[in-house]
Structure formats: C-alpha cells, structure tokens
Design a protein around this motif. Structure first.
Motif: not given
Lengths: 465, 439
Positions: A228-237, A240-251, A449-455
């Motif tokens: 466990p720790g803080v790392y540089d990361c590359i998110f796959s597409q 990234a989609g799930m991140f968009a959805h959870e970060a400022f989608g629901h909010g 409900v059906k959703v998609t996300d991406g990036g």
C-alpha cells in the motif's frame, strides 16, 4: 411486443383528467423484450427475462409527486390508475413550485438496427455463443470454466404530458465473456465484452482481444497484492471511465444537491481538477459511437437528449438534473431523469459519462513514470459525493519502472483518496478514447440503470492498496 | 398449503400439461408495494406499485450422439397476457429447450408435502400502504427529537409478496412474505459536512427499532466529523454492521457443487478450511425456515421441499451446497440451494472484544464486498473506531484490504447474533494482521 401506441390516446386522456385536479401530470409506459443466451464450459442456458411491460401515471400536487404504477397495461387498468390518483388524499404544503411541461412536441424516434435480433433464430444465438466459448476454452488449460453470453434488449418507451407525445424505440446488443482460471492452489476470474446500440450485426467475436484477456487472467492468477502507498499511476481507459463516473458523476446528480449530500453544489464555478480535465455526460453519444449504449432520444421525464459539460478545463460548471430537483432548485433541466423501470421512481442519473481525450500518446505517458503502476480491469467503484472520498477496484496493476512495464503484476488493487486531490494530480491525458459499455449503475444500493463511462488514459498520483 | 391460483395461472398450467414436456413449473408472483420518499421531512414522492407476473420453466429430454440430454428454458409473462401470448411464449421456450443439450439429470415425478411456513407480517400483508404512511410519520416524529443531526432523506418501502407455485408433478404451494426497506441519511457538523448513510431491511414490523437506528446513525454522522485516518499498518480488526452480510462469500461460493463441477472450488470435502486453531471455530449452516430471513423459502425451483443443512462444521468442509442438477452430476447428497446462512457465535461479546487496546472496529464502508472467487477484500473506510487508553476514537478514510484465506486462521466471532438479510450470525468478525492503508 405490446404496441404502446395502442394506448397513446388513453394516456393523453388520463393526463387531461388528472390535470383537472393536479397542476401537472404525465404518463410513461414501456415495453421491453429481452433474451439472454449463455454457453458455458459444461452447460447452456436460454432465458427470456422479465419483459417489464407497464406504465406509471404521475401527478404533481404543487409540492410533491404521487405516482401509480402497474404491470397491467390495459385500458381498464389505466382508468383504475387515474381513479386511484384522483381519490388519493394529499396534503397541501406552503412550499410550492411549478413544473414546466416543456415545448410542444410530438415525435417518434428509433435507434438504427441492421439485423433485428428479435427475428434472428434463437439457434443462431446459441451457436454463436457456443462457438465463441469454445474458442475461449481453447486458449488455456488453466481455464476451468468459461461462459459466453449474448443477448439483446429492445425497449419501446412512450412519454406523454400536456405538451408532449414522445415515442422512442431503443435496441442494444450484449456480448460478454467470463472465465475462472485455477491452478488448484488459486482461482481467479477475468472478463471482457461490450454492449452496443443495434442488433445481431454486433455478434462478431474478437479472438485476438480474448487472447490478451486470457493472458492477463493467467498473470492475475495467484498474483500478490502490492505494497500500500501513494504512486504515480496510469489509469486504463476503462479505469478512467469508472473514475469519471464515481468522482463527479454521482456528485453532480442534483437530487443530491437537494438532499445536501453533494459537496459539488458549493464548488460550481470553482476549480476541482487539473486544467487538462474536461468531463461530459452525453446521451447523444450513441449517434457516433454504438458502444455508448446508454443513449436515448428523451429521458423518462420527457426531456430531449443533449450534452452536459460537467467539468470544463478543470472548472466544475454543471450538474445533471431530474424534473423534481431542477424544478425545486430552479436550475436548467438536463436529460438525466431516469427510472430503473416504470415501477421505480425517477432520479437524476448519469447516461454516457466520460473524460474528454487529450493530446499525449500512451507511450509518452509511460515514459514519464519513474516508478508506478498501470491500472486496468476495473471491477467496481463507489462514490462519496459528501466527503469526496472515492473507491475504485480493479483486477490488475502492472508495475512500471523507468518508463517501462516490468511484467510484474499485482492483484487486486483498490484506489482510494480525496477526489479533488486525484483530479488535480492529473498531469497527462492520452489521445486515445474508449467507452466501456458493460456497466450498470445503482443509486446507493438499488435503482439499476444502464450506463456507460469512458475516456482516455490518465496519468495521475493515487493511493493504491 | 392453500394455493389461491388465478385464472391466468390455470390457463398456463393447462397449456403446459398438453405439451410433451419432461417437467414444467409455473410461479405467479404478486407484489403490492408502497413507497414514500422524503427530503428534510418534506414529501418528495409517494408511490403505489402493483405487479403480477408469471415465471415459467420447462425441461425437455433431448438426445445428442445417442446420449440422453436435458434442455431447459425459462421466461416471464406479464399480468395481462392473452392466451395467444401464453401459447407463443411456451412455444418459444420449447424451441429453445430443444436446442440445449446439458448432461441429463433426473427430476422425479414425486408428490410432496410442504411445511406450513409464511414469512409475513400481518399488518403489512393487510395493507402495505397504511403501514408505510404510519412508519413515515413515526420516523418524522423521531427525527425531530434528534437535535445534533438532520435527517436529510428517507426512502421507505413496504411490500407484500405472494407466490403461488405449481409443477407437472401436481405439487402446489403458496408462500407469502412481507418486506420493509428503510434507507436514510443523517447530516451533522458545520455546513452539514458529515453524513451517515443507512439501509435497514426487515420482514416484521417488530424487527425494526427505529429509535435505535436513527439515534445510532445520528451519532455516526457526528463521530465522523472529526474522525482521523489511521496510519498505514497491520491491525487487529473487528468487522461489523455493513461488513457482515457478504463476509463469507468466498466460502459459500467455493462450497457450492457448481464450483466443484466447474473445477474451480478450492474446498475439499472432509478437509479443514482452517489449518491453525482460530479462537472461534467456523460453522456455517443453511436454514430456509428462519422467520424474517431474506432467503427464507419453502421449496426449490423443482418444488422439492427445503431443509436446513450444514456446510462447514468446526472448520471442516462437511457438505457441498448441491442442488438437484449438480448433486446428480457429482453423485452428492441433495441439499437444495443455499438459503439463509447461519453462523455459530463465539464466546466474547463485541463490547468485551472492543476493549482491547489498539483494536480497530470497522462499521461503515464505501462498499464492502469480498471477491467470491479469490477471497480478496478491499474497501474504503467510511467510519470506524480505534481503542486507545480504553476510549473509542473515531476513524475514517484510507482502506482496509486482505484475503480471507490468508487471515482466517486468526478468526474470532462474537457471542451476539444479528440478522442482516440472509446472514444470521455474530455481530462481530475479528481478524488479526489486516492491512489498513492510511496516512
């Protein structure tokens, strides 16, 4: 399928009758036809899931909604629904507001289908699933069980209020596979697939992609967890989609504003992300990308589909609304009033939600990482619009050292952190865009409900465990 | 048991009986549901939902390369279906089942007697709409008495559900159940900056302790305001509340005959699942007749009456969960499907366990859902407490992660039993050396 148009006049009359007592009324009816054909290593399955034919009558009292919904789509039952609503007692509130029925419009819409799945022989579905599953089984002896499922959903929807008579015919085709690999000491699952607007024309099986998935599954089997720790990361597409959805989608679903459950309301017009970040919700995306299968022509409350720019150059600019929250908060309506079905309440919900692509190549992004991880195979995520915490889970983290993938794989991985910290840490956005289409989204723990996300791929700093 | 089947079910039965089928079943499901939604005490929406649907399953004997095989298919029809629609659906199911050549298993033509068992609250069954309004008023009144937190939103559902089952072996039964679902959120702190989400589900009205639920979550919302994130490290952790229902997913999945048949089960019959001696031995049973159990039921999909059975006893795998199909494929005794899973308690109460210095009690998560196939778990921590100098200090943030297979040797279970959906077991599950990633 039941022809909803046979009931159109009955619903128009129902709305008229209800508006003799209520300031606003509407009707929504749906009929759904589905099939699901699965071939797994040792057995096959064909099911015809719930057709979910039914309707809901909505009446607005001046301060809240009363709804009557029924599975029984008959003239008699619609009359009974009207009678129930006309006789139901309701309390008058001092806090009243108005509902805008929108511009006058009568229109039919339909999504393009090349091969209508409802007229394809079920035998062809099963044979396709069997062939594809056999191809997958042949890819590794470690695959103990695989399952290939194909299916479709044809959905007709009718919305009526005093100004609108809208009808849409939607169709999407699902194709997904799942497998469990085991070496006797460890067992591990992996999956892939898609859902696309259209029909049986999408039944093509991409074997080269399946090979990659199986190879990744073998790498994941028995893989250790990372430190466990803080790392540089590359998110796959996909991540990234799930991140968009959870970060400022629901909010940014504005019913959460009404409930004072979203911190985003106080940050409208303020910077919440790196200037590289643009985020959208867009139910019209299906016109250019069939995998954006959460697309429609109007939402379940009669709002025509259009794009919503949620984050512009790092600045939070717009929420996504349902009819109730937009009317009460007096903010513009966006096409996000969605129901799980006629028997569920509408909420402000996402559609196709994504980060816009940037201009950095994946290779350039990789070269910027001294030590970190490439995170892929998103499995599930959870939002926290109030605390701006986030949880993203994935199956796969590939170690990166000095700008290169080392081949060391860790599994599973959880990403947690404070959403603005994660978004502000984005230092590169790739030039490749992809929609992930297999997802469904719940509100809390229900209302699917059906959703998609991406990036695109994202380069950022994140806490991994 | 009485079986008040309606005319449509009778028509479906008649059409199915006239077909050349190996086995068929039809189940009518009727649901009447009331839903009340509130935002800060004001009504947002009130809904009445009435649903009737018919689930049809058919089985046909087929042949593949001279070998006897079985094909099945199932579908759902809506309430207002016509005789022609029923006929079309059944024809479609027959065409589909003829295509399926699964290994044969026998469905005996046997007449059964069913236990008298309903999982039903009489008030809700009589009128779910009135009960929903009465409960809403009670919640509203209780929320007003709480001064240090605001009830942001509540969603309250009350339903009555009746199932009427019949099959080709002339077996019939009816089963009634009721459901209450209460979802809510408390806000607390400056600018309502902290929240506590809750979801309570029950069958009977007297299972709901509204006052206790509301007070507890008002406290959680307040405790969360100044909760700190733990330093990264290994901790002894008590998993409770939101963690309980899915905690033993790995063992329940790998104990299924389906997993054995598909060659990915890592559990061997008669062998220990834990190799060292944990403080509490693990015993898991399935019991279909728990009053209020979310998975309580009378019979399986073939109409075979269900019975309780043991899965794991004193850390040893004693019986696979074997439904009719897989029990025959693997030559195992038939147990029926998993229903409610009952876990034996330990000896110490959660109150005693939590007194240990530096022990971490985790109650609320973003989503705690251990992986069924691997046993891995990871979740963001929404609220917990660490015991320091005899006091419980609130914590939140960071994540807890591990693999139940690697940690099960350190298992301790508490002495108090709670019901969370289909989980009937200890209110605390304790594991040692658990990773928490924090600051």
């Amino acid at each position: 399928m039941t022809n909803l148009k046979d009931y159109q006049q009955e619903f128009i009359d129902a709305v008229k009758t209800l508006e003799t007592r209520f300031p606003y009324s509407s009707a929504f009816a749906q009929t759904v036809e589905r099939s699901s054909v699965a071939s797994s290593t040792r057995e096959d399955k064909i099911i015809f899931p719930d057709p979910e034919t039914g309707y809901v009558l909505t009446a607005f009292t001046g301060s809240y909604f009363i709804e009557y919904s029924s599975y029984s789509l008959t003239f008699e039952n619609i009359k009974q629904g009207v009678e129930t609503l006309m006789s139901i007692p309701f309390s008058k509130s001092s806090e009243t507001f108005e509902i805008d029925p929108g511009e006058k419009l009568t229109k039919d819409f339909s999504q393009p289908i090349i091969k209508d799945p409802s007229i394809i022989d079920i035998k062809d579905f099963l044979q396709t699933a069997r062939n594809n599953r056999e191809e997958i089984d042949s890819l590794s002896r470690l695959i103990q069980m695989s399952m290939y499922r194909i299916g479709y959903e044809k959905r007709d929807e009718l919305f009526i209020n005093r100004n609108k008579v809208l009808f849409q015919s939607l169709c999407r085709f699902d194709s997904m596979y799942y497998m469990v690999l085991s070496d006797g000491k460890n067992s591990s699952p992996i999956f892939d697939g898609f859902c696309k607007i259209g029909g049986f024309e999408h039944s093509f099986f991409d074997k080269s992609r399946a090979k990659v998935v199986v190879e990744d599954g073998i790498k994941v089997l028995g893989a250790p967890r990372l430190k466990p720790g803080v790392y540089d990361c590359i998110f796959s597409q996909e991540m990234a989609g799930m991140f968009a959805h959870e970060a400022f989608g629901h909010g940014m679903e504005t019913d959460m504003f009404l409930k004072k459950r979203a911190k985003g309301e106080q940050y409208l017009g303020k910077q919440v992300a790196s200037k590289l970040v643009n985020m959208w919700d867009n139910p019209t995306l299906g016109e250019e990308d069939p995998e954006a299968c959460a697309s429609f022509f109007f939402d379940n409350e009669g709002k025509l589909a259009s794009t919503t720019h949620i984050i512009k150059d790092g600045i939070l600019i717009s929420g996504m609304t349902d009819l109730y929250s937009a009317s009460k908060l007096k903010i513009p309506r966006t096409p996000n009033g969605r129901r799980e079905s006629y028997s569920h309440k509408p909420y402000a919900r996402m559609t196709n939600t994504y980060f816009e692509k940037g201009n950095t190549s994946f290779e350039e992004m990789l070269s910027k990482v001294n030590y970190g991880y490439y995170v892929d195979y998103a499995t599930n995520g959870m939002e926290d619009p109030k605390g701006w915490g986030i949880q993203l889970e994935s199956l796969y983290a590939a170690e990166i050292k000095n700008g290169r993938l080392t081949g060391n794989i860790f599994s599973p991985v959880i990403v947690t952190g404070y959403v603005p910290d994660l978004l502000m840490s984005i230092t590169a956005v790739s030039d490749q865009f992809k929609i992930s289409s297999m997802g469904y989204c719940g509100k809390g723990h229900k209302e699917w409900v059906k959703v998609t996300d991406g990036g695109p791929h994202l380069l950022l700093k994140a806490r991994l465990a | 048991m009485e079986n008040n089947i309606n005319e449509t079910q009778k028509i479906i039965e008649k059409i199915l009986s006239d077909k050349d089928l190996y086995f068929w079943s039809v189940k009518t499901i009727e649901e009447n549901r009331a839903e009340n939604y509130f935002i800060f005490g004001q009504t947002e929406s009130k809904r009445q939902i009435n649903i009737v649907k018919y689930k049809i399953s058919i089985f046909i004997l087929n042949k593949l390369n001279e070998l006897q095989t079985i094909g099945d298919s199932s579908g759902i029809l809506p309430e207002n279906c016509t005789e022609e629609q029923i006929q079309n659906m059944i024809d479609k199911l027959i065409v589909s089942a003829r295509l399926v050549n699964n290994p044969f298993y026998e469905i005996k033509n046997e007449k059964f007697h069913y236990n008298k068992f309903n999982n039903c609250d009489s008030s809700i069954y009589e009128n779910p709409y009135i009960v929903c309004d009465e409960l809403s008023n009670k919640i509203s009144s209780l929320a007003k008495s709480i001064n240090n937190a605001k009830l942001s939103t509540t969603e309250l559902f009350t339903s009555r559900i009746s199932e009427h089952y019949s099959n080709s072996s002339s077996n019939r039964y009816s089963f009634d159940k009721t459901k209450i679902m209460l979802e809510g959120v408390f806000l607390a702190g400056p600018d309502d900056s902290s929240e506590s989400y809750f979801l309570d589900q029950a069958t009977f009205l007297d299972e709901l302790d509204l006052e206790q639920t509301l007070k507890k979550h008002a406290k959680y919302a307040n405790d969360s305001i100044n909760a700190a994130t733990l330093p990264t490290g290994k901790y002894k952790v008590i998993f409770s509340e939101e963690a309980l229902e899915e905690f033993f997913n790995f063992y329940l999945t790998h104990a299924s005959a389906l997993a054995v048949y598909n060659k990915f089960s890592l559990l061997k019959l008669g062998e220990p699942i834990i190799f060292k001696n944990p403080k509490t031995p693990l015993t898991i049973k399935s019991d279909p007749f728990i009053p209020g159990g979310a998975s309580s039921r009378v019979a399986d999909d073939y109409g075979i009456p269900l019975k309780p059975f043991s899965i794991i006893e004193n850390n040893k795998m004693v019986q696979y969960i074997s439904d009719l199909q897989y029990s025959q494929y693997l030559n195992l005794p038939y147990t029926g499907p998993l229903t409610n899973y009952v876990i034996n308690p330990g000896t110490r109460s959660i109150e005693e366990i939590v007194k240990e210095e530096n022990i971490v009690l985790l109650l609320r998560f973003s989503a705690f859902s251990p992986k069924e196939i691997t046993g891995d778990f990871s979740s963001e921590i929404r609220l917990g407490y660490i015991t320091k100098n005899g006091k419980q200090i609130p914590i939140k943030g960071g994540s807890v992660s591990g693999n139940i297979r690697n940690l099960i040797d350190t298992l301790e279970l508490s002495s108090n039993i709670v019901k969370k959906g289909s989980y009937i077991g200890p209110d605390a599950i304790v594991l040692d050396n658990v990773d928490i990633s924090g600051v």
